[in-house]
Design a protein around this motif. Structure first.
Motif, PDB file in Angstrom:
ATOM      1  N   THR A   1      -7.369 121.738 124.338  1.00 12.78           N
ATOM      2  CA  THR A   1      -6.912 123.105 124.612  1.00 12.78           C
ATOM      3  C   THR A   1      -6.963 123.409 126.104  1.00 12.78           C
ATOM      4  O   THR A   1      -6.924 124.573 126.495  1.00 12.78           O
ATOM      5  CB  THR A   1      -7.773 124.130 123.856  1.00 12.78           C
ATOM      6  OG1 THR A   1      -9.137 124.022 124.286  1.00 12.78           O
ATOM      7  CG2 THR A   1      -7.703 123.894 122.360  1.00 12.78           C
ATOM      8  N   GLN A   2      -7.040 122.366 126.934  1.00 10.35           N
ATOM      9  CA  GLN A   2      -7.171 122.547 128.373  1.00 10.35           C
ATOM     10  C   GLN A   2      -6.361 121.468 129.088  1.00 10.35           C
ATOM     11  O   GLN A   2      -6.139 120.379 128.569  1.00 10.35           O
ATOM     12  CB  GLN A   2      -8.641 122.406 128.806  1.00 10.35           C
ATOM     13  CG  GLN A   2      -9.596 123.329 128.096  1.00 10.35           C
ATOM     14  CD  GLN A   2     -11.029 122.840 128.175  1.00 10.35           C
ATOM     15  OE1 GLN A   2     -11.300 121.798 128.738  1.00 10.35           O
ATOM     16  NE2 GLN A   2     -11.939 123.601 127.606  1.00 10.35           N
TER      17      GLN A   2
ATOM     18  N   VAL B   1      -2.607 119.818 126.816  1.00  4.99           N
ATOM     19  CA  VAL B   1      -1.960 120.914 126.089  1.00  4.99           C
ATOM     20  C   VAL B   1      -0.449 120.706 126.039  1.00  4.99           C
ATOM     21  O   VAL B   1       0.175 120.826 124.987  1.00  4.99           O
ATOM     22  CB  VAL B   1      -2.298 122.270 126.738  1.00  4.99           C
ATOM     23  CG1 VAL B   1      -1.536 123.397 126.040  1.00  4.99           C
ATOM     24  CG2 VAL B   1      -3.795 122.532 126.677  1.00  4.99           C
TER      25      VAL B   1
ATOM     26  N   THR C   1      -2.535 131.366 121.231  1.00  6.27           N
ATOM     27  CA  THR C   1      -1.885 130.307 121.999  1.00  6.27           C
ATOM     28  C   THR C   1      -2.713 129.028 121.936  1.00  6.27           C
ATOM     29  O   THR C   1      -3.858 129.018 121.479  1.00  6.27           O
ATOM     30  CB  THR C   1      -1.734 130.708 123.473  1.00  6.27           C
ATOM     31  OG1 THR C   1      -3.029 130.654 124.103  1.00  6.27           O
ATOM     32  CG2 THR C   1      -1.153 132.091 123.617  1.00  6.27           C
TER      33      THR C   1
ATOM     34  N   TYR D   1      -4.131 127.708 124.268  1.00  5.38           N
ATOM     35  CA  TYR D   1      -5.288 127.843 125.153  1.00  5.38           C
ATOM     36  C   TYR D   1      -6.374 128.713 124.521  1.00  5.38           C
ATOM     37  O   TYR D   1      -7.373 129.029 125.154  1.00  5.38           O
ATOM     38  CB  TYR D   1      -4.844 128.442 126.492  1.00  5.38           C
ATOM     39  CG  TYR D   1      -3.828 127.581 127.199  1.00  5.38           C
ATOM     40  CD1 TYR D   1      -4.231 126.506 127.979  1.00  5.38           C
ATOM     41  CD2 TYR D   1      -2.463 127.817 127.053  1.00  5.38           C
ATOM     42  CE1 TYR D   1      -3.300 125.690 128.617  1.00  5.38           C
ATOM     43  CE2 TYR D   1      -1.523 127.014 127.681  1.00  5.38           C
ATOM     44  CZ  TYR D   1      -1.941 125.945 128.460  1.00  5.38           C
ATOM     45  OH  TYR D   1      -1.024 125.149 129.077  1.00  5.38           O
TER      46      TYR D   1
ATOM     47  N   VAL E   1       3.301 126.576 126.808  1.00  6.97           N
ATOM     48  CA  VAL E   1       2.279 125.700 127.387  1.00  6.97           C
ATOM     49  C   VAL E   1       2.613 125.482 128.859  1.00  6.97           C
ATOM     50  O   VAL E   1       3.777 125.543 129.272  1.00  6.97           O
ATOM     51  CB  VAL E   1       2.198 124.342 126.658  1.00  6.97           C
ATOM     52  CG1 VAL E   1       1.806 124.527 125.209  1.00  6.97           C
ATOM     53  CG2 VAL E   1       3.503 123.566 126.763  1.00  6.97           C
ATOM     54  N   VAL E   2       1.580 125.259 129.640  1.00 10.12           N
ATOM     55  CA  VAL E   2       1.743 125.036 131.074  1.00 10.12           C
ATOM     56  C   VAL E   2       1.829 123.536 131.324  1.00 10.12           C
ATOM     57  O   VAL E   2       0.903 122.799 130.987  1.00 10.12           O
ATOM     58  CB  VAL E   2       0.560 125.651 131.854  1.00 10.12           C
ATOM     59  CG1 VAL E   2       0.679 125.340 133.336  1.00 10.12           C
ATOM     60  CG2 VAL E   2       0.506 127.152 131.621  1.00 10.12           C
TER      61      VAL E   2
ATOM     62  N   TRP F   1      -6.837 132.394 135.754  1.00 17.61           N
ATOM     63  CA  TRP F   1      -5.818 131.375 135.463  1.00 17.61           C
ATOM     64  C   TRP F   1      -6.473 130.010 135.308  1.00 17.61           C
ATOM     65  O   TRP F   1      -6.186 129.262 134.371  1.00 17.61           O
ATOM     66  CB  TRP F   1      -4.796 131.367 136.586  1.00 17.61           C
ATOM     67  CG  TRP F   1      -3.698 130.353 136.455  1.00 17.61           C
ATOM     68  CD1 TRP F   1      -3.565 129.190 137.141  1.00 17.61           C
ATOM     69  CD2 TRP F   1      -2.553 130.441 135.595  1.00 17.61           C
ATOM     70  NE1 TRP F   1      -2.418 128.538 136.764  1.00 17.61           N
ATOM     71  CE2 TRP F   1      -1.775 129.290 135.802  1.00 17.61           C
ATOM     72  CE3 TRP F   1      -2.117 131.379 134.660  1.00 17.61           C
ATOM     73  CZ2 TRP F   1      -0.589 129.038 135.131  1.00 17.61           C
ATOM     74  CZ3 TRP F   1      -0.926 131.131 133.981  1.00 17.61           C
ATOM     75  CH2 TRP F   1      -0.188 129.990 134.220  1.00 17.61           C
TER      76      TRP F   1
ATOM     77  N   ILE G   1      -6.554 127.526 131.704  1.00 13.87           N
ATOM     78  CA  ILE G   1      -5.702 126.352 131.488  1.00 13.87           C
ATOM     79  C   ILE G   1      -6.261 125.044 132.014  1.00 13.87           C
ATOM     80  O   ILE G   1      -5.730 123.977 131.710  1.00 13.87           O
ATOM     81  CB  ILE G   1      -4.304 126.572 132.105  1.00 13.87           C
ATOM     82  CG1 ILE G   1      -4.389 126.631 133.633  1.00 13.87           C
ATOM     83  CG2 ILE G   1      -3.633 127.803 131.540  1.00 13.87           C
ATOM     84  CD1 ILE G   1      -3.030 126.564 134.291  1.00 13.87           C
ATOM     85  N   THR G   2      -7.327 125.085 132.800  1.00 21.67           N
ATOM     86  CA  THR G   2      -7.788 123.844 133.403  1.00 21.67           C
ATOM     87  C   THR G   2      -8.482 122.946 132.392  1.00 21.67           C
ATOM     88  O   THR G   2      -8.953 123.407 131.352  1.00 21.67           O
ATOM     89  CB  THR G   2      -8.742 124.125 134.577  1.00 21.67           C
ATOM     90  OG1 THR G   2      -8.922 122.932 135.327  1.00 21.67           O
ATOM     91  CG2 THR G   2     -10.103 124.613 134.077  1.00 21.67           C
TER      92      THR G   2
ATOM     93  N   VAL H   1      -2.138 120.992 137.358  1.00 20.67           N
ATOM     94  CA  VAL H   1      -2.181 121.936 136.233  1.00 20.67           C
ATOM     95  C   VAL H   1      -2.544 123.344 136.682  1.00 20.67           C
ATOM     96  O   VAL H   1      -1.993 124.324 136.178  1.00 20.67           O
ATOM     97  CB  VAL H   1      -3.180 121.449 135.155  1.00 20.67           C
ATOM     98  CG1 VAL H   1      -3.346 122.481 134.049  1.00 20.67           C
ATOM     99  CG2 VAL H   1      -2.715 120.125 134.568  1.00 20.67           C
TER     100      VAL H   1
ATOM    101  N   PHE I   1       0.866 134.578 132.448  1.00 17.11           N
ATOM    102  CA  PHE I   1       1.704 133.766 131.570  1.00 17.11           C
ATOM    103  C   PHE I   1       3.118 134.322 131.495  1.00 17.11           C
ATOM    104  O   PHE I   1       4.098 133.570 131.418  1.00 17.11           O
ATOM    105  CB  PHE I   1       1.088 133.676 130.163  1.00 17.11           C
ATOM    106  CG  PHE I   1       0.355 132.392 129.930  1.00 17.11           C
ATOM    107  CD1 PHE I   1       0.977 131.298 129.341  1.00 17.11           C
ATOM    108  CD2 PHE I   1      -0.962 132.262 130.314  1.00 17.11           C
ATOM    109  CE1 PHE I   1       0.301 130.119 129.146  1.00 17.11           C
ATOM    110  CE2 PHE I   1      -1.653 131.087 130.119  1.00 17.11           C
ATOM    111  CZ  PHE I   1      -1.020 129.997 129.530  1.00 17.11           C
TER     112      PHE I   1
END
Length: 928
Positions: free
Chosen positions: A542-543, A547, A619, A621, A634-635, A805, A809-810, A823, A904
């Motif tokens: 999830t990071q 992802v 999501t 994340y 997703v990023v 942020w 997401i990291t 990322v 996002f």
């Protein structure tokens, strides 16, 4: 022949009638208890003794009136005597008993009054002799039927495993090994449990058989046990009439457990004593769910050194199965129970439903998830039955016909044969425990022997097996479990192939963890049915970069949605200093049968309890998707910034195997031998050094004249070692660097102060400690560097907006944040900003640096410890945070969740194809 509770109650009534009015202690006591034991068809002399000598308090010798070692201590008095004093007297004996002799039950009696204490459960029952028939179930422990509350950290589970470990080692050292040893231990485990819990009747007949019917030297023990195994595999009506009477007392078990013929092990006297010690252990106390994994560990001495490290706590298993199915079933039960009309039909329909559900763990190990799921389902069934039959004479029921839930509703796949067999036995053990509980509730002595149904445990590689052949997906209700955690860098070539084949990502197959193969295979499996999915996974899915690789496959290819999730928390056991694994739990459902509300469990402390919130959508994340349409966003990792931003780089990677790297002491020793080399040393700092305020040194040779280096033999020797190290590498790029042994790796020749961001930082910090270094300091690859950075950029990157942020997401190392260029930095949506706004941010950023400077003796670790952070620094950061927030919108953000949701939205617009943004990174396989 198993006595029914109705027969036991009838015997108890006759016993009460015969002994009413008796008051004398000495003359009648032994006859009283001999006949009391006969209520349960137990010859007293086989299990208990009178006047057992023991040292009490103060080393005074006393005599226990009646003592069943490890089970029951009786203190008997003349009618009318004070039983409170009797209890004190009985407890005074305990210090003089060995641990294995300590009884669980204490009975105080004066012929006409009974007080029975369960010392483990801290309960007591008091009644008159005339009422014995109404309380006789409290003595169920005499025939192996008793209640037990299992505890995650109960040391009894570890003690039992260590006993099995001793037996395993003794057999293995004698030359009895391999498959036969594994199967033999599983059989013995079942027999030891059966001897204590009423499967074998009377209680302790296995112990009696080994002690009294085998030779003290152990020479015939192996052959006698094999005889026993044959008896356990033979129906009573098929046994020889001339069969040894003691063997004939054992029941027919079946269940394929004793069908295979095994080699006969040769025991000796010491090995026989180990088995007797195991027989004397209180096996009714172990938890089948926890013990299974511990038992497996006895096969590996390395694992056994950390015994207790490898089992999953019941509390953590419940975190998965409760939102997956238990909570919903309990809610159905509550609704049905509350009905004024149609209540009976609704309860019967729910009971019928429980008997039709199927459960599948495709990485079942020793079966702990299956065992706990089965226990909880049986417990719910018992509650339903109690309500259905409330007010009825429960003694008329045939309990065997009441239960609709059985072990054959449970399926598993396990790659190891030994744990697969343990899983089967653990399920049978739990089945017996739950049958006992049901029997106690309905006044019956209930055991499902012989074993006519079995759990379906397939010994196979789950990633190669056909799941549908084991359990057709249209018949499956739930897929769940705890697949293996193996990062992409630690997978074998075969494991990487399996992940690549299942993911179908092409090329190198991405950097997916091994656990993702179960998610993807389960996602494809449920397309042909309606099962929901829940797995434990490393939090890395999830990071970070995983992802973008995994979740589009689950969302788009498999058409799944997140139904519930637990954010990062610590998984495993607290036993013996075990390091925790940081995990998430993900529950998935097919998109065409979405859950009305998505449940999210968040942790303020990874070892604490979660707080639940409800959402319309979640999501990848694991945060709320305010716009449901954005839930699949997703990023993707990028090689250039999404916005117009300076390029963030990575510090120097020293390709030197530590040859050019020195601690301060090592540097001083080197200079003592070659002082002329001092100008070549430069401070060398990574993320750990930067945060914690220390540094190392490197020999920086890139600017040195060859003629100067020629005068330094020790430096030349280091150069030669670097060259040899690089030539020995299997990587072509490293070998090419051997031609330039005076150069480090990629080396930014910086002319002015530069911004640095540590690669990793503790999750406890509100802000990753970002700051500046001067060009004479060399930053290594554990720091991200931004040359010639404007102070306003420092302000933006250290702001709460950027931190939110990053946290969302990291990737992480355990629970620590890993700041990724591709990322985090390259995907961050930068605000539109005017020169006047930049000037304001510069001033606020300088205020942060000024607040730090107030404490020159403090490290960044000190300054950014959330418990120690000074007021001036926190206020400076908050002022900066507020100013940066206003760059994004006029309305203040209430929390990080709102910040991330806003970012996002910006990311989605900026990454749209219409913006012509740079393409995301496409990784190529590295050639070694």
């Amino acid at each position: 022949m198993r006595l029914s509770w109705n027969e036991i109650r009838a015997r108890a009534a006759r016993f009460s009638e015969e002994w009413k009015g008796v008051t004398r202690e000495r003359a009648e006591t032994q006859t009283f208890y001999n006949e009391f034991f006969q209520i349960f068809d137990i010859p007293r002399r086989r299990v208990a003794s009178y006047e057992e000598p023991v040292k009490g308090l103060g080393d005074k010798r006393g005599y226990i009136d009646l003592f069943w070692k490890g089970t029951l201590l009786v203190e008997h008095k003349t009618t009318g005597r004070d039983l409170k004093k009797a209890k004190i007297q009985a407890l005074d004996y305990f210090p003089g008993l060995k641990d294995k002799e300590l009884p669980r039950y204490l009975l105080l009696c004066d012929f006409q009054s009974f007080e029975l204490y369960d010392l483990d459960e801290d309960t007591e029952v008091r009644f008159r002799l005339a009422d014995l028939k109404d309380h006789v179930e409290a003595f169920g422990f005499m025939i192996g039927v008793q209640k037990r509350t299992f505890k995650d950290q109960d040391p009894v589970n570890i003690e039992a495993s260590e006993l099995m470990g001793k037996l395993h080692d003794a057999l293995k050292e004698s030359g009895y090994d391999g498959h036969d040893l594994e199967q033999y231990l599983v059989r013995l485990l079942f027999c030891l449990f059966a001897d204590d819990t009423g499967i074998f009747e009377p209680k302790d007949i296995l112990l009696d058989f080994i002690q009294n019917r085998t030779s003290a030297d152990g020479s015939d023990l192996g052959s006698r046990l094999n005889e026993l195994f044959e008896v356990l595999n033979t129906p009573e009506d098929k046994r020889q009439k001339t069969l040894d009477e003691d063997l004939g007392n054992f029941p027919y078990v079946n269940g394929a457990l004793f069908a295979e013929r095994l080699r006969t092990p040769a025991f000796n006297a010491a090995m026989r004593l180990i088995l007797i010690e195991a027989c004397e252990f209180k096996w009714e106390a172990i938890s089948p769910a926890i013990f299974g994994a511990l038992f497996q560990s006895v096969m590996n001495k390395t694992e056994r050194r950390a015994l207790g490290a490898h089992y999953t706590t019941e509390k953590n298993i419940l975190k998965l199965i409760q939102p997956l199915f238990l909570d919903g079933l309990h809610e159905e039960f509550a609704r049905a129970k509350a009905l004024k009309r149609g209540r009976q039909q609704a309860l019967e329909a729910l009971h019928e439903k429980l008997g039709q559900l199927t459960f599948f763990d495709p990485a079942c190990g020793c079966g702990n998830f299956l065992v706990i799921a089965y226990r909880e389902l049986r417990a719910l069934e018992q509650e339903i039955l109690r309500v259905l039959h409330d007010g009825k004479d429960q003694r008329i029921f045939d309990v065997a016909q009441l239960s609709k839930v059985n072990v054959d509703q449970f399926y598993g796949i396990e790659i190891g044969e030994f744990p697969a067999r343990i899983a089967e036995v653990a399920m049978w053990m739990m089945d017996h425990i739950m049958n006992n509980r049901l029997g106690l509730s309905f006044g019956s002595n209930y055991a499902r022997i012989p074993l006519r149904t079995s759990p379906h445990i397939l010994h196979a590689d789950a990633l190669e097996a056909d799941w549908a052949a084991l359990l057709p997906p249209e018949k499956c209700s739930y897929v769940f479990g705890n697949p293996p955690f193996i990062g992409s860098k630690f997978q074998t070539a075969e494991q990487r192939r399996q992940v690549r084949d299942i993911a179908k990502l092409g090329g190198s197959g991405g950097t997916l963890d091994f656990v993702t193969a179960w998610f993807l295979k389960a996602g494809e499996y449920v397309q042909h049915g309606k099962a929901d999915i829940a797995f434990v996974a490393t939090n890395s899915i999830t990071q970070g970069e995983q992802v973008a690789q995994l979740w589009p496959l689950l969302f788009q290819r498999c058409k799944l949605e997140i139904a519930f999730a637990h954010r990062t928390f610590a998984w495993g056991s607290d036993a013996r200093g075990v390091a925790h694994v940081h995990v998430v739990i993900i529950g998935l459902t097919r998109r065409d049968r979405e859950w009305p509300e998505k449940r999210l469990f968040s942790y303020a402390d990874i070892k604490g309890d979660p707080v639940e919130t409800r959402h319309k959508a979640l999501t990848a994340y694991l945060f709320d998707a305010v716009n449901v349409a954005d839930r699949h966003l997703v990023v993707e990792e990028r090689n250039t910034p999404l916005c117009e931003a300076p390029k963030l780089k990575t510090g120097v990677q020293m390709i030197d195997n530590g040859i050019l790297t020195f601690t301060t002491m090592e540097k001083e020793e080197f200079l003592r031998q070659e002082p002329e080399a001092e100008p070549l040393f430069r401070k060398y700092i990574g993320g750990d050094e930067y945060i914690n305020g220390f540094f190392r040194w490197i020999l920086y040779l890139a600017d040195a004249e060859p003629s100067f280096l020629r005068q330094l033999p020790l430096v030349q020797e280091r150069i030669r070692q670097v060259r040899q190290y690089r030539l020995s590498s299997s990587r072509p790029s490293t070998v090419r660097m051997a031609d330039y042994p005076t150069q480090v790796g990629v080396d930014e020749r910086l002319s002015g102060p530069y911004l640095v961001i540590p690669n990793t930082s503790s999750e406890r910090r509100d802000y990753v400690p970002i700051g500046w270094l001067t060009p004479e300091v060399v930053a290594n690859q554990k720091l991200r560097i931004l040359p010639d950075a404007d102070p306003w950029i420092f302000g933006l990157l250290t702001s709460g907006m950027h931190m939110a942020w990053m946290r969302a997401i990291t990737g992480r190392m355990k629970s620590d944040y890993m700041y990724s260029v591709g990322v985090v930095y390259n995907t961050f949506p930068w605000p539109d900003i005017t020169e006047a706004q930049k000037q304001k941010i510069r001033a606020l950023a300088q205020a942060v640096l000024d607040a730090r400077a107030l404490y020159p003796g403090a490290t960044l670790a000190d300054l950014y410890d959330p418990d120690l952070m000074k007021r001036e620094l926190r206020q400076a950061h908050r002022a900066l945070d507020a100013a940066v927030d206003k760059l994004y919108r006029g309305q203040a953000f209430a929390n990080d969740r709102e910040r991330v949701e806003h970012l996002f939205g910006l990311y989605e617009k900026l990454s749209s194809p219409l913006t012509a943004a740079p393409k995301p990174i496409k990784r190529k396989r590295k050639k070694e």
